[in-house]
Scaffold this motif. Structure first.
Motif, PDB file in Angstrom:
ATOM      1  N   PHE A 278     -27.713 -17.390 -21.705  1.00 47.07           N
ATOM      2  CA  PHE A 278     -28.072 -17.761 -23.079  1.00 47.07           C
ATOM      3  C   PHE A 278     -26.919 -17.600 -24.031  1.00 47.07           C
ATOM      4  O   PHE A 278     -26.078 -16.726 -23.848  1.00 47.07           O
ATOM      5  CB  PHE A 278     -29.142 -16.812 -23.649  1.00 47.07           C
ATOM      6  N   ASN A 279     -26.960 -18.370 -25.068  1.00 45.72           N
ATOM      7  CA  ASN A 279     -26.103 -18.142 -26.220  1.00 45.72           C
ATOM      8  C   ASN A 279     -27.035 -17.592 -27.293  1.00 45.72           C
ATOM      9  O   ASN A 279     -27.938 -18.284 -27.733  1.00 45.72           O
ATOM     10  CB  ASN A 279     -25.482 -19.466 -26.677  1.00 45.72           C
ATOM     11  N   ILE A 280     -26.829 -16.351 -27.668  1.00 43.80           N
ATOM     12  CA  ILE A 280     -27.713 -15.705 -28.636  1.00 43.80           C
ATOM     13  C   ILE A 280     -26.947 -15.404 -29.901  1.00 43.80           C
ATOM     14  O   ILE A 280     -25.892 -14.778 -29.850  1.00 43.80           O
ATOM     15  CB  ILE A 280     -28.263 -14.371 -28.075  1.00 43.80           C
TER      16      ILE A 280
ATOM     17  N   LEU B 156     -25.377 -10.170 -34.319  1.00 44.69           N
ATOM     18  CA  LEU B 156     -24.629 -10.395 -33.093  1.00 44.69           C
ATOM     19  C   LEU B 156     -24.575 -11.842 -32.648  1.00 44.69           C
ATOM     20  O   LEU B 156     -25.437 -12.641 -32.972  1.00 44.69           O
ATOM     21  CB  LEU B 156     -25.129  -9.502 -31.945  1.00 44.69           C
ATOM     22  N   GLN B 157     -23.543 -12.108 -31.927  1.00 43.97           N
ATOM     23  CA  GLN B 157     -23.278 -13.434 -31.388  1.00 43.97           C
ATOM     24  C   GLN B 157     -22.771 -13.155 -29.985  1.00 43.97           C
ATOM     25  O   GLN B 157     -21.702 -12.584 -29.797  1.00 43.97           O
ATOM     26  CB  GLN B 157     -22.242 -14.127 -32.270  1.00 43.97           C
ATOM     27  N   THR B 158     -23.577 -13.487 -29.003  1.00 46.06           N
ATOM     28  CA  THR B 158     -23.198 -13.118 -27.655  1.00 46.06           C
ATOM     29  C   THR B 158     -23.723 -14.100 -26.617  1.00 46.06           C
ATOM     30  O   THR B 158     -24.639 -14.866 -26.874  1.00 46.06           O
ATOM     31  CB  THR B 158     -23.714 -11.676 -27.358  1.00 46.06           C
TER      32      THR B 158
ATOM     33  N   VAL C 113     -30.209 -22.099 -24.121  1.00 45.09           N
ATOM     34  CA  VAL C 113     -29.776 -21.929 -22.733  1.00 45.09           C
ATOM     35  C   VAL C 113     -28.455 -22.663 -22.563  1.00 45.09           C
ATOM     36  O   VAL C 113     -28.332 -23.835 -22.931  1.00 45.09           O
ATOM     37  CB  VAL C 113     -30.836 -22.505 -21.765  1.00 45.09           C
ATOM     38  N   LEU C 114     -27.452 -21.958 -22.045  1.00 47.94           N
ATOM     39  CA  LEU C 114     -26.156 -22.593 -21.807  1.00 47.94           C
ATOM     40  C   LEU C 114     -26.054 -23.075 -20.374  1.00 47.94           C
ATOM     41  O   LEU C 114     -25.409 -24.084 -20.095  1.00 47.94           O
ATOM     42  CB  LEU C 114     -25.019 -21.596 -22.066  1.00 47.94           C
ATOM     43  N   LYS C 115     -26.678 -22.331 -19.471  1.00 42.58           N
ATOM     44  CA  LYS C 115     -26.447 -22.612 -18.062  1.00 42.58           C
ATOM     45  C   LYS C 115     -27.586 -22.079 -17.192  1.00 42.58           C
ATOM     46  O   LYS C 115     -28.161 -21.038 -17.484  1.00 42.58           O
ATOM     47  CB  LYS C 115     -25.141 -21.882 -17.691  1.00 42.58           C
TER      48      LYS C 115
HETATM   49  C1  LIG Z   1     -23.190 -20.284 -29.555  1.00 49.68           C
HETATM   50  O1  LIG Z   1     -23.855 -20.309 -30.792  1.00 49.68           O
HETATM   51  C2  LIG Z   1     -22.980 -20.245 -31.921  1.00 49.68           C
HETATM   52  C3  LIG Z   1     -23.842 -20.132 -33.170  1.00 49.68           C
HETATM   53  O2  LIG Z   1     -24.935 -20.996 -33.157  1.00 49.68           O
HETATM   54  C4  LIG Z   1     -22.072 -21.467 -31.926  1.00 49.68           C
HETATM   55  O3  LIG Z   1     -21.190 -21.368 -33.009  1.00 49.68           O
HETATM   56  C5  LIG Z   1     -21.296 -21.495 -30.626  1.00 49.68           C
HETATM   57  O4  LIG Z   1     -20.521 -22.666 -30.565  1.00 49.68           O
HETATM   58  C6  LIG Z   1     -22.248 -21.462 -29.447  1.00 49.68           C
HETATM   59  N1  LIG Z   1     -21.488 -21.372 -28.199  1.00 49.68           N
HETATM   60  C7  LIG Z   1     -21.667 -22.208 -27.188  1.00 49.68           C
HETATM   61  C8  LIG Z   1     -20.820 -21.954 -25.980  1.00 49.68           C
HETATM   62  O5  LIG Z   1     -22.478 -23.127 -27.227  1.00 49.68           O
END
Ligand SMILES: *[C@@H]1O[C@H](CO)[C@@H](O)[C@H](O)[C@H]1NC(C)=O
Length: 167
Positions: free
Chosen positions: A63-65, A113-115, A43-45
């Protein structure tokens, strides 16, 4: 001499027999392909955390997925359905499970994916038990084959503690 109809019938019978064998091989080979799904979800926010007029808590999260579902794709994979669910307990229910986000992947090239996403479906509690509650994120996936049995599995992701007060 065999009639044309008889020959056609023989060909079709042989063809469907071969197809049946191929189908069983396809689903049989899936037993040996145990996919290793790598994923990281956090969870980012907290975008919104409030009590609805009905008295139920409602939360929207970002989320950071990151996930790599490449190993789920074999020649027999039609598509992969993934969803992120949250699990937590309350006095009322020993297990609450709520789906927050889902996604369908139809091609291997899109399976990594990275989103950053916002919950598609809000987390709505049956009551107002979410202040300060620790929730568990779980990634579920369903690998839908072209032929044979569907593979269903899940992996426990990170935990997150909701704020003590509404926003
Ligand atoms: C999101 O996750 C990726 C991979 O785990 C990481 O490299 C990246 O810094 C993360 N982004 C944030 C905003 O936390």
């Amino acid at each position: 001499m065999h009639s044309f109809g008889y020959r056609l019938n023989t060909i079709l019978t042989a063809a469907s027999f071969i197809l049946a064998i191929l189908c069983s091989l396809a689903s049989f080979s899936d037993y040996f392909n145990v996919p290793t799904i790598n994923a990281h979800i956090e969870v980012l926010k907290v975008n919104r955390f409030r009590k609805q007029l009905t008295g139920n808590d409602e939360v929207s999260l970002t989320f950071n997925i990151s996930m790599d579902l490449q190993s789920a794709f074999t020649w027999n994979t039609k598509q992969v359905f993934v969803f992120v669910a949250t699990e937590y307990d309350t006095d009322k229910n020993s297990l609450n499970q709520i789906s927050l986000w889902d996604h369908i992947i139809q091609e291997k090239k899109h399976s990594k994916l990275q989103t950053r996403v916002t919950t598609k479906y809000p987390l709505i509690d049956q009551g107002s038990n979410l202040r300060g509650k620790q929730i568990q994120l779980v990634l579920h996936w369903y690998i839908m084959p072209k032929v044979g049995r569907m593979i269903e599995d899940k992996k426990v992701m990170s935990k997150f503690s909701l704020p003590e007060s509404y926003t």
